[in-house]
Design a protein around this motif. Structure first.
Motif, PDB file in Angstrom:
ATOM      1  N   MET A 154      55.965  14.667  21.756  1.00 38.01           N
ATOM      2  CA  MET A 154      56.978  15.196  22.642  1.00 38.01           C
ATOM      3  C   MET A 154      56.940  16.712  22.578  1.00 38.01           C
ATOM      4  O   MET A 154      56.706  17.282  21.521  1.00 38.01           O
ATOM      5  CB  MET A 154      58.365  14.697  22.206  1.00 38.01           C
ATOM      6  CG  MET A 154      59.521  15.081  23.105  1.00 38.01           C
ATOM      7  SD  MET A 154      60.259  16.726  22.858  1.00 38.01           S
ATOM      8  CE  MET A 154      60.716  16.713  21.167  1.00 38.01           C
TER       9      MET A 154
ATOM     10  N   GLU B 288      59.434  19.357  24.644  1.00 37.46           N
ATOM     11  CA  GLU B 288      60.422  19.692  25.668  1.00 37.46           C
ATOM     12  C   GLU B 288      61.407  20.704  25.115  1.00 37.46           C
ATOM     13  O   GLU B 288      61.704  20.706  23.921  1.00 37.46           O
ATOM     14  CB  GLU B 288      61.179  18.447  26.122  1.00 37.46           C
ATOM     15  CG  GLU B 288      60.366  17.543  27.011  1.00 37.46           C
ATOM     16  CD  GLU B 288      61.220  16.504  27.703  1.00 37.46           C
ATOM     17  OE1 GLU B 288      62.362  16.809  28.073  1.00 37.46           O
ATOM     18  OE2 GLU B 288      60.719  15.381  27.860  1.00 37.46           O
ATOM     19  N   GLY B 289      61.918  21.530  26.026  1.00 38.80           N
ATOM     20  CA  GLY B 289      62.865  22.551  25.590  1.00 38.80           C
ATOM     21  C   GLY B 289      62.202  23.430  24.547  1.00 38.80           C
ATOM     22  O   GLY B 289      61.102  23.932  24.749  1.00 38.80           O
TER      23      GLY B 289
ATOM     24  N   MET C 100      59.163  20.409  19.544  1.00 35.77           N
ATOM     25  CA  MET C 100      57.885  19.710  19.683  1.00 35.77           C
ATOM     26  C   MET C 100      57.697  18.808  18.473  1.00 35.77           C
ATOM     27  O   MET C 100      57.969  19.212  17.340  1.00 35.77           O
ATOM     28  CB  MET C 100      56.765  20.741  19.736  1.00 35.77           C
ATOM     29  CG  MET C 100      55.377  20.198  19.665  1.00 35.77           C
ATOM     30  SD  MET C 100      54.228  21.585  19.624  1.00 35.77           S
ATOM     31  CE  MET C 100      53.093  21.033  20.841  1.00 35.77           C
TER      32      MET C 100
ATOM     33  N   LEU D 167      58.104  25.659  20.708  1.00 36.23           N
ATOM     34  CA  LEU D 167      56.861  24.921  20.899  1.00 36.23           C
ATOM     35  C   LEU D 167      55.662  25.687  20.355  1.00 36.23           C
ATOM     36  O   LEU D 167      55.590  26.907  20.525  1.00 36.23           O
ATOM     37  CB  LEU D 167      56.610  24.662  22.393  1.00 36.23           C
ATOM     38  CG  LEU D 167      57.682  23.930  23.177  1.00 36.23           C
ATOM     39  CD1 LEU D 167      57.245  23.791  24.625  1.00 36.23           C
ATOM     40  CD2 LEU D 167      57.980  22.582  22.574  1.00 36.23           C
TER      41      LEU D 167
END
Length: 91
Positions: free
Chosen positions: A8, A10-11, A14, A86
């Motif tokens: 994943m 997102e935003g 991670m 991220l």
């Protein structure tokens, strides 16, 4: 010897699944992202800023931004690494 899969991203978070075979010794690493390393299975020796700690199934290690760290895999392991923000180099 090392297999990574981004689960994943997102935003600002991670999650990466990492499978590593016994005997692997990672390079000394550091990055601007904060990291949580959860041991899903196996045993690793985790060195953070010169201090070593044995991590087993269920253990979690926090890695501050820019902190030098290194892993030595004692027993085949699966890690779940969470990064914020991220890590673009892993995308």
């Amino acid at each position: 010897m090392v297999k990574k899969k981004v689960l994943m991203a997102e935003g600002n978070l991670m999650m990466v699944k990492v499978d590593i075979k016994a005997g692997f010794v990672g390079d000394i690493d550091y990055h601007p992202e904060e990291q949580l390393c959860y041991v899903e299975r196996g045993i690793i020796e985790f060195e953070l800023s010169g201090k070593k700690r044995m991590l087993r199934q269920g253990d979690v290690q926090y890695v501050p931004a820019n902190a030098k760290h290194q892993v030595k895999v004692i027993d085949d392991c699966t890690l779940l690494d969470v990064f914020t923000p991220l890590r673009k180099d892993l995308l």
